[in-house]
Design a protein around this motif. Structure first.
Motif, mmCIF file in Angstrom:
data_model
loop_
_atom_site.group_PDB
_atom_site.id
_atom_site.type_symbol
_atom_site.label_atom_id
_atom_site.label_comp_id
_atom_site.label_asym_id
_atom_site.label_seq_id
_atom_site.Cartn_x
_atom_site.Cartn_y
_atom_site.Cartn_z
ATOM 1 N N ASN A 125 0.797 -1.223 0.000
ATOM 2 C CA ASN A 125 0.000 0.000 0.000
ATOM 3 C C ASN A 125 0.830 1.273 0.000
ATOM 4 O O ASN A 125 0.280 2.365 -0.056
ATOM 5 N N ASN A 126 2.157 1.136 0.061
ATOM 6 C CA ASN A 126 3.024 2.310 -0.076
ATOM 7 C C ASN A 126 3.015 2.756 -1.530
ATOM 8 O O ASN A 126 2.877 1.944 -2.434
ATOM 9 N N TYR A 127 3.199 4.047 -1.738
ATOM 10 C CA TYR A 127 3.299 4.545 -3.097
ATOM 11 C C TYR A 127 4.626 4.118 -3.697
ATOM 12 O O TYR A 127 5.637 4.072 -3.015
ATOM 13 N N VAL A 128 4.604 3.788 -4.981
ATOM 14 C CA VAL A 128 5.841 3.457 -5.670
ATOM 15 C C VAL A 128 6.590 4.767 -5.899
ATOM 16 O O VAL A 128 6.008 5.766 -6.325
ATOM 17 N N THR A 129 7.857 4.774 -5.555
ATOM 18 C CA THR A 129 8.662 5.987 -5.711
ATOM 19 C C THR A 129 9.308 6.006 -7.090
ATOM 20 O O THR A 129 9.399 4.983 -7.772
ATOM 21 N N ARG A 130 9.801 7.142 -7.472
ATOM 22 C CA ARG A 130 10.531 7.249 -8.740
ATOM 23 C C ARG A 130 11.738 6.324 -8.714
ATOM 24 O O ARG A 130 12.048 5.668 -9.703
ATOM 25 N N GLU A 131 12.402 6.263 -7.573
ATOM 26 C CA GLU A 131 13.559 5.379 -7.432
ATOM 27 C C GLU A 131 13.168 3.926 -7.677
ATOM 28 O O GLU A 131 13.840 3.197 -8.413
ATOM 29 N N GLN A 132 12.072 3.489 -7.064
ATOM 30 C CA GLN A 132 11.621 2.109 -7.239
ATOM 31 C C GLN A 132 11.204 1.837 -8.679
ATOM 32 O O GLN A 132 11.478 0.766 -9.217
ATOM 33 N N ALA A 133 10.538 2.805 -9.304
ATOM 34 C CA ALA A 133 10.119 2.632 -10.696
ATOM 35 C C ALA A 133 11.342 2.519 -11.609
ATOM 36 O O ALA A 133 11.387 1.647 -12.479
ATOM 37 N N LEU A 134 12.332 3.361 -11.388
ATOM 38 C CA LEU A 134 13.536 3.303 -12.221
ATOM 39 C C LEU A 134 14.317 2.024 -11.969
ATOM 40 O O LEU A 134 14.893 1.455 -12.903
ATOM 41 N N GLU A 135 14.334 1.560 -10.736
ATOM 42 C CA GLU A 135 14.995 0.285 -10.448
ATOM 43 C C GLU A 135 14.282 -0.855 -11.179
ATOM 44 O O GLU A 135 14.919 -1.760 -11.725
ATOM 45 N N ALA A 136 12.953 -0.804 -11.221
ATOM 46 C CA ALA A 136 12.185 -1.828 -11.938
ATOM 47 C C ALA A 136 12.501 -1.780 -13.428
ATOM 48 O O ALA A 136 12.638 -2.825 -14.068
ATOM 49 N N ILE A 137 12.636 -0.581 -13.987
ATOM 50 C CA ILE A 137 13.002 -0.453 -15.400
ATOM 51 C C ILE A 137 14.374 -1.076 -15.621
ATOM 52 O O ILE A 137 14.569 -1.868 -16.541
ATOM 53 N N HIS A 138 15.302 -0.723 -14.782
ATOM 54 C CA HIS A 138 16.663 -1.262 -14.905
ATOM 55 C C HIS A 138 16.651 -2.783 -14.824
ATOM 56 O O HIS A 138 17.263 -3.472 -15.645
ATOM 57 N N ASN A 139 15.946 -3.317 -13.846
ATOM 58 C CA ASN A 139 15.884 -4.775 -13.681
ATOM 59 C C ASN A 139 15.170 -5.446 -14.847
ATOM 60 O O ASN A 139 15.562 -6.528 -15.285
ATOM 61 N N GLY A 140 14.126 -4.812 -15.355
ATOM 62 C CA GLY A 140 13.416 -5.365 -16.510
ATOM 63 C C GLY A 140 14.276 -5.379 -17.758
ATOM 64 O O GLY A 140 14.281 -6.350 -18.513
ATOM 65 N N ILE A 141 15.037 -4.310 -17.960
ATOM 66 C CA ILE A 141 15.930 -4.248 -19.109
ATOM 67 C C ILE A 141 17.024 -5.311 -18.983
ATOM 68 O O ILE A 141 17.346 -6.005 -19.952
ATOM 69 N N ALA A 142 17.575 -5.453 -17.777
ATOM 70 C CA ALA A 142 18.611 -6.470 -17.559
ATOM 71 C C ALA A 142 18.046 -7.866 -17.812
ATOM 72 O O ALA A 142 18.689 -8.703 -18.465
ATOM 73 N N LEU A 143 16.848 -8.134 -17.317
ATOM 74 C CA LEU A 143 16.207 -9.432 -17.527
ATOM 75 C C LEU A 143 15.979 -9.678 -19.016
ATOM 76 O O LEU A 143 16.271 -10.760 -19.522
ATOM 77 N N ALA A 144 15.475 -8.672 -19.709
ATOM 78 C CA ALA A 144 15.228 -8.826 -21.144
ATOM 79 C C ALA A 144 16.529 -9.126 -21.883
ATOM 80 O O ALA A 144 16.553 -9.962 -22.791
ATOM 81 N N GLY A 145 17.611 -8.462 -21.490
ATOM 82 C CA GLY A 145 18.906 -8.729 -22.111
ATOM 83 C C GLY A 145 19.377 -10.153 -21.865
ATOM 84 O O GLY A 145 19.862 -10.836 -22.777
ATOM 85 N N GLU A 146 19.214 -10.629 -20.634
ATOM 86 C CA GLU A 146 19.603 -12.013 -20.302
ATOM 87 C C GLU A 146 18.775 -13.014 -21.098
ATOM 88 O O GLU A 146 19.301 -14.007 -21.609
ATOM 89 N N LEU A 147 17.485 -12.753 -21.203
ATOM 90 C CA LEU A 147 16.610 -13.667 -21.926
ATOM 91 C C LEU A 147 16.906 -13.649 -23.421
ATOM 92 O O LEU A 147 16.886 -14.690 -24.077
#
Length: 161
Positions: A125-147
């Protein structure tokens, strides 16, 4: 074989929605969304996300365009966009089984897209922060690269999980 999604695009689309501060014809689903209240681009994005089942309203008639996204909402959008039908479990004590975001949190944790705030707490229920959103983007991009390196055709397959 596990199928791959449009993870990068999902994360980028969600973050662009998160970072759009300006709330500048009526939405098909929501009485509180019109071109005059949210602007044409946001209006089209909201309708696209709703049409495709990636986002739902805060009620059957309201989208609440100025409401902040919670961490639960954020991972649910990413999970739906991924096309995953897998029912990932999770061990966070504050994510009860049966909640709309339970499997989405498990999916995000499984793929290291979004982590908990501690090892046992997700804080849905906490708001997603800009930091958390950018970390998710970074992790998603890294995952996509690995895949992609593993031979998955990310854009052509369109699903993950």
């Amino acid at each position: 074989m596990k199928k791959i999604t449009r993870t990068i695009v999902a994360v980028l689309l969600i973050v662009s929605c998160l970072l759009t501060v300006a709330v500048p014809t009526q939405a098909a689903y929501f009485t509180d969304v019109s071109r005059s209240t949210v602007g044409s681009e946001t209006f089209d994005a909201i309708n696209y996300m709703a049409d495709n089942g990636y986002m739902v309203g805060t009620s059957t008639t309201h989208f609440s365009p100025t409401q902040n996204l919670t961490r639960a909402m954020f991972v649910s959008i990413l999970y739906r966009y991924s096309g995953s039908a897998e029912k990932y479990t999770n061990s966070f004590t504050d994510v009860p089984t049966g909640t709309y975001y339970y499997y989405a949190v498990g999916w995000a944790a499984h793929y290291n897209i979004v982590a908990g705030v501690t090892t046992t707490q997700f804080a849905p229920n906490n708001y997603v922060t800009r930091e958390q959103a950018l970390e998710a983007i970074h992790n998603g991009i890294a995952l996509a690269g690995e895949l992609k390196d593993a031979g998955y055709d990310i854009l052509a397959v369109g699903e993950m999980g």
